[in-house]
Enzyme design. Structure first.
Site, PDB file in Angstrom:
ATOM      1  N   ASP A   9       0.864  -1.182   0.000  1.00  0.00           N
ATOM      2  CA  ASP A   9       0.000   0.000   0.000  1.00  0.00           C
ATOM      3  C   ASP A   9       0.902   1.234   0.000  1.00  0.00           C
ATOM      4  O   ASP A   9       1.752   1.382   0.876  1.00  0.00           O
ATOM      5  CB  ASP A   9      -0.851  -0.055   1.266  1.00  0.00           C
ATOM      6  CG  ASP A   9      -1.847   1.088   1.370  1.00  0.00           C
ATOM      7  OD1 ASP A   9      -1.633   2.149   0.747  1.00  0.00           O
ATOM      8  OD2 ASP A   9      -2.830   0.926   2.114  1.00  0.00           O
ATOM      9  N   ILE A  10       0.703   2.111  -0.957  1.00  0.00           N
ATOM     10  CA  ILE A  10       1.601   3.264  -1.088  1.00  0.00           C
ATOM     11  C   ILE A  10       1.509   4.193   0.127  1.00  0.00           C
ATOM     12  O   ILE A  10       2.477   4.877   0.454  1.00  0.00           O
ATOM     13  CB  ILE A  10       1.328   4.032  -2.410  1.00  0.00           C
ATOM     14  CG1 ILE A  10       2.552   4.860  -2.799  1.00  0.00           C
ATOM     15  CG2 ILE A  10       0.078   4.870  -2.323  1.00  0.00           C
ATOM     16  CD1 ILE A  10       2.566   5.317  -4.243  1.00  0.00           C
ATOM     17  N   GLY A  31      -9.692   5.162  -5.929  1.00  0.00           N
ATOM     18  CA  GLY A  31      -8.423   4.449  -6.088  1.00  0.00           C
ATOM     19  C   GLY A  31      -7.346   4.953  -5.143  1.00  0.00           C
ATOM     20  O   GLY A  31      -7.598   5.258  -3.976  1.00  0.00           O
ATOM     21  N   VAL A  32      -6.133   5.072  -5.675  1.00  0.00           N
ATOM     22  CA  VAL A  32      -4.995   5.473  -4.845  1.00  0.00           C
ATOM     23  C   VAL A  32      -5.178   6.910  -4.352  1.00  0.00           C
ATOM     24  O   VAL A  32      -4.735   7.255  -3.245  1.00  0.00           O
ATOM     25  CB  VAL A  32      -3.683   5.259  -5.631  1.00  0.00           C
ATOM     26  CG1 VAL A  32      -3.493   6.260  -6.729  1.00  0.00           C
ATOM     27  CG2 VAL A  32      -2.486   5.253  -4.696  1.00  0.00           C
ATOM     28  N   ASP A  33      -5.847   7.732  -5.111  1.00  0.00           N
ATOM     29  CA  ASP A  33      -6.131   9.125  -4.724  1.00  0.00           C
ATOM     30  C   ASP A  33      -6.945   9.150  -3.431  1.00  0.00           C
ATOM     31  O   ASP A  33      -6.604   9.870  -2.474  1.00  0.00           O
ATOM     32  CB  ASP A  33      -6.902   9.784  -5.885  1.00  0.00           C
ATOM     33  CG  ASP A  33      -6.951  11.303  -5.806  1.00  0.00           C
ATOM     34  OD1 ASP A  33      -6.253  11.887  -4.965  1.00  0.00           O
ATOM     35  OD2 ASP A  33      -7.687  11.896  -6.627  1.00  0.00           O
ATOM     36  N   SER A 117      -2.543   5.584 -14.104  1.00  0.00           N
ATOM     37  CA  SER A 117      -3.547   5.365 -15.168  1.00  0.00           C
ATOM     38  C   SER A 117      -3.999   3.911 -15.334  1.00  0.00           C
ATOM     39  O   SER A 117      -4.873   3.635 -16.160  1.00  0.00           O
ATOM     40  CB  SER A 117      -3.068   5.895 -16.536  1.00  0.00           C
ATOM     41  OG  SER A 117      -3.094   7.304 -16.570  1.00  0.00           O
ATOM     42  N   GLY A 119      -5.566   1.940 -13.249  1.00  0.00           N
ATOM     43  CA  GLY A 119      -6.747   1.531 -12.484  1.00  0.00           C
ATOM     44  C   GLY A 119      -8.009   2.040 -13.147  1.00  0.00           C
ATOM     45  O   GLY A 119      -8.400   1.588 -14.226  1.00  0.00           O
ATOM     46  N   ILE A 120      -8.625   3.030 -12.510  1.00  0.00           N
ATOM     47  CA  ILE A 120      -9.879   3.598 -13.001  1.00  0.00           C
ATOM     48  C   ILE A 120      -9.709   4.121 -14.437  1.00  0.00           C
ATOM     49  O   ILE A 120     -10.624   4.024 -15.251  1.00  0.00           O
ATOM     50  CB  ILE A 120     -10.350   4.731 -12.052  1.00  0.00           C
ATOM     51  CG1 ILE A 120     -10.641   4.173 -10.646  1.00  0.00           C
ATOM     52  CG2 ILE A 120     -11.571   5.453 -12.602  1.00  0.00           C
ATOM     53  CD1 ILE A 120     -10.699   5.210  -9.542  1.00  0.00           C
ATOM     54  N   TYR A 121      -8.546   4.661 -14.762  1.00  0.00           N
ATOM     55  CA  TYR A 121      -8.313   5.248 -16.082  1.00  0.00           C
ATOM     56  C   TYR A 121      -8.033   4.209 -17.171  1.00  0.00           C
ATOM     57  O   TYR A 121      -7.967   4.567 -18.355  1.00  0.00           O
ATOM     58  CB  TYR A 121      -7.205   6.302 -16.035  1.00  0.00           C
ATOM     59  CG  TYR A 121      -7.644   7.644 -15.480  1.00  0.00           C
ATOM     60  CD1 TYR A 121      -8.981   7.883 -15.137  1.00  0.00           C
ATOM     61  CD2 TYR A 121      -6.736   8.682 -15.295  1.00  0.00           C
ATOM     62  CE1 TYR A 121      -9.384   9.106 -14.625  1.00  0.00           C
ATOM     63  CE2 TYR A 121      -7.145   9.915 -14.795  1.00  0.00           C
ATOM     64  CZ  TYR A 121      -8.472  10.123 -14.457  1.00  0.00           C
ATOM     65  OH  TYR A 121      -8.863  11.346 -13.964  1.00  0.00           O
TER      66      TYR A 121
HETATM   67  P1  ADP Z   1      -5.923   5.972 -12.256  1.00  0.00           P
HETATM   68  O1  ADP Z   1      -7.203   6.778 -12.153  1.00  0.00           O
HETATM   69  O2  ADP Z   1      -4.720   6.829 -12.652  1.00  0.00           O
HETATM   70  O3  ADP Z   1      -6.085   4.756 -13.103  1.00  0.00           O
HETATM   71  P2  ADP Z   1      -6.137   4.375  -9.789  1.00  0.00           P
HETATM   72  O4  ADP Z   1      -5.939   4.858  -8.394  1.00  0.00           O
HETATM   73  O5  ADP Z   1      -7.495   3.924 -10.174  1.00  0.00           O
HETATM   74  O6  ADP Z   1      -5.578   5.558 -10.742  1.00  0.00           O
HETATM   75  O7  ADP Z   1      -5.132   3.187 -10.093  1.00  0.00           O
HETATM   76  C1  ADP Z   1      -3.745   3.328 -10.289  1.00  0.00           C
HETATM   77  C2  ADP Z   1      -3.045   2.120  -9.708  1.00  0.00           C
HETATM   78  O8  ADP Z   1      -2.945   2.276  -8.294  1.00  0.00           O
HETATM   79  C3  ADP Z   1      -3.784   0.793  -9.942  1.00  0.00           C
HETATM   80  O9  ADP Z   1      -2.832  -0.190 -10.323  1.00  0.00           O
HETATM   81  C4  ADP Z   1      -4.380   0.480  -8.563  1.00  0.00           C
HETATM   82  O10 ADP Z   1      -4.506  -0.908  -8.343  1.00  0.00           O
HETATM   83  C5  ADP Z   1      -3.318   1.065  -7.660  1.00  0.00           C
HETATM   84  N1  ADP Z   1      -3.695   1.386  -6.272  1.00  0.00           N
HETATM   85  C6  ADP Z   1      -4.909   1.629  -5.742  1.00  0.00           C
HETATM   86  N2  ADP Z   1      -4.795   1.881  -4.419  1.00  0.00           N
HETATM   87  C7  ADP Z   1      -3.475   1.795  -4.107  1.00  0.00           C
HETATM   88  C8  ADP Z   1      -2.697   1.921  -2.907  1.00  0.00           C
HETATM   89  N3  ADP Z   1      -3.265   2.213  -1.737  1.00  0.00           N
HETATM   90  N4  ADP Z   1      -1.340   1.742  -3.000  1.00  0.00           N
HETATM   91  C9  ADP Z   1      -0.752   1.466  -4.184  1.00  0.00           C
HETATM   92  N5  ADP Z   1      -1.422   1.332  -5.336  1.00  0.00           N
HETATM   93  C10 ADP Z   1      -2.758   1.489  -5.293  1.00  0.00           C
END
Ligand code: ADP
Length: 166
Positions: A9-10, A31-33, A117, A119-121
């Protein structure tokens, strides 16, 4: 610069700066945001509002405080939204290059990256990995460690494989 990969987890990474896959509005999202804003607390959003009143352009990077995270800074990048037709790859590689340039401005020695990009993107995962690794490997920077943080095993394996052939 050393490029490493961990499965995790970042928001838990002990690094100088963590990169957030933000959106142009810069007011939080999924997502990560969402994870970074939840773990960093309200100081992250307050700094986003103060420093980015008009948001941030796709492909660009900018920093805020990391609030309650172990890191000192969050470097926000806006990846291209492949799902809505933004398929210009230079916008994706730019996120990594610009994030390192911002890290250099800050004097950050270690930076953790999500797979922007992918994940959701909806950017195809293999190419998201290739874009990340080739851009990081070519960068001229004072950053000592770029740590790719894979949220799932499959992504970890793809990144590890890419690093072993770089
Ligand atoms: P985007 O909208 O740029 O696609 P996302 O957050 O949906 O961003 O996804 C980007 C990547 O981050 C994906 O591979 C997702 O699985 C990953 N991700 C989501 N949550 C976390 C986290 N807590 N730590 C690390 N990576 C994460």
């Amino acid at each position: 610069m050393e490029i490493t990969v961990v499965h995790g987890d970042i928001t838990r990474q002990q690094v100088d700066a963590v990169v957030n896959a933000a959106n142009r509005g810069m007011r939080g999202g999924g997502g990560v945001d969402g994870a970074i804003h939840a773990a960093g607390g309200p100081a992250v959003l307050a700094d986003c509002v103060a420093r980015f009143p008009h948001g941030l352009a796709t492909g660009d990077a900018g920093w805020t405080t990391a609030g309650d995270l172990p890191a000192r800074w969050v470097i926000h990048v806006v990846g291209p939204d492949h799902r809505s037709g933004q398929t210009d790859r230079s916008l994706l590689t730019s996120c990594y290059a610009r994030a390192l340039a911002v890290a250099d401005e800050l004097g950050a020695g270690s930076v953790a990256f999500p797979l922007v990009s992918a994940g959701i993107y909806g950017w195809p995962k293999h190419d998201a990995v290739a874009a990340a690794i080739e851009t990081l490997a070519a960068a001229e920077t004072a950053v000592a460690e770029a740590r790719m943080v894979a949220f799932d095993r499959g992504t970890y394996q793809l990144i590890a494989q890419s690093l072993s052939t770089t």
